[in-house]
Design a protein around this motif. Structure first.
Motif, mmCIF file in Angstrom:
data_model
loop_
_atom_site.group_PDB
_atom_site.id
_atom_site.type_symbol
_atom_site.label_atom_id
_atom_site.label_comp_id
_atom_site.label_asym_id
_atom_site.label_seq_id
_atom_site.Cartn_x
_atom_site.Cartn_y
_atom_site.Cartn_z
ATOM 1 N N GLY A 7 -8.714 6.192 4.228
ATOM 2 C CA GLY A 7 -9.359 5.679 5.510
ATOM 3 C C GLY A 7 -8.961 6.992 6.582
ATOM 4 O O GLY A 7 -8.193 7.884 6.312
ATOM 5 N N HIS A 8 -9.437 6.807 7.719
ATOM 6 C CA HIS A 8 -9.295 7.518 9.045
ATOM 7 C C HIS A 8 -7.757 7.428 9.335
ATOM 8 O O HIS A 8 -7.273 6.632 9.420
ATOM 9 N N PRO A 9 -7.151 8.500 9.631
ATOM 10 C CA PRO A 9 -5.589 8.440 9.876
ATOM 11 C C PRO A 9 -5.433 7.591 10.968
ATOM 12 O O PRO A 9 -4.128 6.969 11.079
ATOM 13 N N THR A 18 -5.397 3.819 9.506
ATOM 14 C CA THR A 18 -4.382 3.812 8.619
ATOM 15 C C THR A 18 -2.758 3.687 9.437
ATOM 16 O O THR A 18 -1.981 2.854 9.019
ATOM 17 N N ARG A 29 2.162 -3.585 8.563
ATOM 18 C CA ARG A 29 2.819 -3.499 7.247
ATOM 19 C C ARG A 29 4.170 -3.145 7.274
ATOM 20 O O ARG A 29 5.081 -3.967 6.831
ATOM 21 N N VAL A 69 -2.686 6.984 2.212
ATOM 22 C CA VAL A 69 -3.561 5.704 1.741
ATOM 23 C C VAL A 69 -5.145 6.275 2.261
ATOM 24 O O VAL A 69 -5.294 7.347 3.078
ATOM 25 N N PRO A 77 1.272 7.188 7.209
ATOM 26 C CA PRO A 77 0.715 7.895 6.141
ATOM 27 C C PRO A 77 -0.184 8.890 6.208
ATOM 28 O O PRO A 77 -1.024 9.035 7.082
ATOM 29 N N GLY A 78 0.076 9.914 5.465
ATOM 30 C CA GLY A 78 -0.890 11.107 5.267
ATOM 31 C C GLY A 78 -0.435 12.254 6.142
ATOM 32 O O GLY A 78 -1.394 13.162 6.113
ATOM 33 N N THR A 131 -5.215 15.433 6.235
ATOM 34 C CA THR A 131 -5.178 14.437 7.367
ATOM 35 C C THR A 131 -5.568 15.516 8.361
ATOM 36 O O THR A 131 -6.633 15.052 9.445
ATOM 37 N N SER A 180 -2.762 0.168 10.720
ATOM 38 C CA SER A 180 -2.118 -0.845 9.845
ATOM 39 C C SER A 180 -0.945 -0.637 9.231
ATOM 40 O O SER A 180 -0.331 -1.895 8.939
ATOM 41 N N SER A 181 -0.534 0.429 9.344
ATOM 42 C CA SER A 181 0.940 0.769 8.657
ATOM 43 C C SER A 181 1.981 0.412 9.674
ATOM 44 O O SER A 181 2.990 -0.313 9.011
ATOM 45 N N LYS A 216 0.818 -1.313 0.136
ATOM 46 C CA LYS A 216 0.074 -0.015 0.035
ATOM 47 C C LYS A 216 0.801 1.336 -0.060
ATOM 48 O O LYS A 216 0.483 2.279 0.763
#
Length: 286
Positions: free
Chosen positions: A78-80, A83, A90, A76, A68-69, A194, A86-87, A19
């Motif tokens: 989605g809500h900061p 995300t 990742r 990416v 991200p953001g 963001t 999830s980052s 992503k």
């Protein structure tokens, strides 16, 4: 604690994921330690932790992850907060990090808690700096959050200064250099987008309505699922996340302890730098 010498160019890295590219700073040897930044105006992982990296890198293999953001890693959808969480997974998967200790400032602490709830085997220990828990006695939104809303709704340099002064106990820390650095970063389109998604009045109200309508429990109601040793750190004079907030996580997280620093605002790792580093290292190295 002097710490090893680190520079922006010398520690900057990036890694491709499914992503987009995640960017980070890396320094030191030893067990892995992830440093997770907060939200706010012109924020980044480097600006949150550049003054602490050298000290922690003497004991740990440190990674300052840029979420991200926020104008550094690839954005990416989605809500900061979602995300960001999830980052983290990742990022750990991309580098082959099975488990790590984590330090999270404000939103970064909430991210660390959410990772610990959903992926308990990935978090060996957690240090939070403000942010975690609900307002119990203090107003919601807090003074700091209201100032963020004002900036998100109509950015200006004066509004930035008012918010920065709200972050600290000692206003001498709000230097012209820090103001200019944050103002330049806040003008990044992704960073501004963001901030609006998190703190703009319309977005903030929509989030509250969506949460109420969903019936889903707030993250802090699941803090008993955080199984790793956890150190909650707080500034006694925090006007962004007032010091009544850690009372609930202190009771719910089974292995939680709380340290409150006097004459200190929201930026504990900056304003109480040496004391924070000493307490955190003592906790992480047990």
């Amino acid at each position: 604690m002097a710490g090893m010498d680190v520079t922006y160019e010398g520690t900057r890295r990036e890694i491709a994921t499914d992503k987009g590219v995640l960017r980070y700073h890396e320094a030191g040897q030893g067990p892995p330690l992830l440093l997770l930044h907060g939200s706010g105006i012109g924020v980044s992982g480097w600006r949150n932790y550049r003054e602490n990296l050298g000290v922690f890198a003497e004991h740990f293999h440190c990674y300052i992850l840029e979420f991200p953001g926020f104008g550094v890693s690839d954005p990416v959808g989605g809500h900061p907060v979602a995300t960001a969480a999830s980052s983290v997974i990742r990022f750990m998967d991309a580098l082959g990090i099975e488990s790590a200790a984590m330090i999270g400032n404000s939103m970064g602490g909430v991210v660390g808690v959410n990772v610990a709830i959903r992926h308990p085997d990935r978090v060996s220990g957690l240090v939070t700096i403000g942010g975690v828990g609900p307002n119990i006695f203090s107003q919601h939104p807090s003074e700091g959050t209201r100032l963020l809303q004002e900036f998100a709704d109509g950015p200006s340099r004066d509004k930035l200064v008012r918010w920065l002064e709200c972050m600290v106990y000692d206003r001498d820390l709000v230097t012209e250099e820090r103001i200019e650095e944050r103002w330049q970063a806040a003008n990044d389109p992704e960073s501004r987008k963001t901030l609006a998604a998190m703190y703009g009045s319309a977005a903030f109200a929509a989030q509250q309505q969506a949460m109420a309508a969903s019936g889903a429990p707030p993250y802090w109601s699941m803090l008993d699922k955080v199984r790793c040793p956890t150190l909650l750190t707080w500034g006694r004079d925090d006007r962004q996340c007032p010091p009544d907030m850690p009372l609930l996580p202190m009771r719910l997280i089974p292995q939680a302890e709380l340290h409150i620093f006097p004459n200190c605002g929201h930026w504990v790792m900056i304003e109480a730098k040496q004391a924070f580093e000493r307490v955190t290292l003592d906790f992480l190295l047990r």
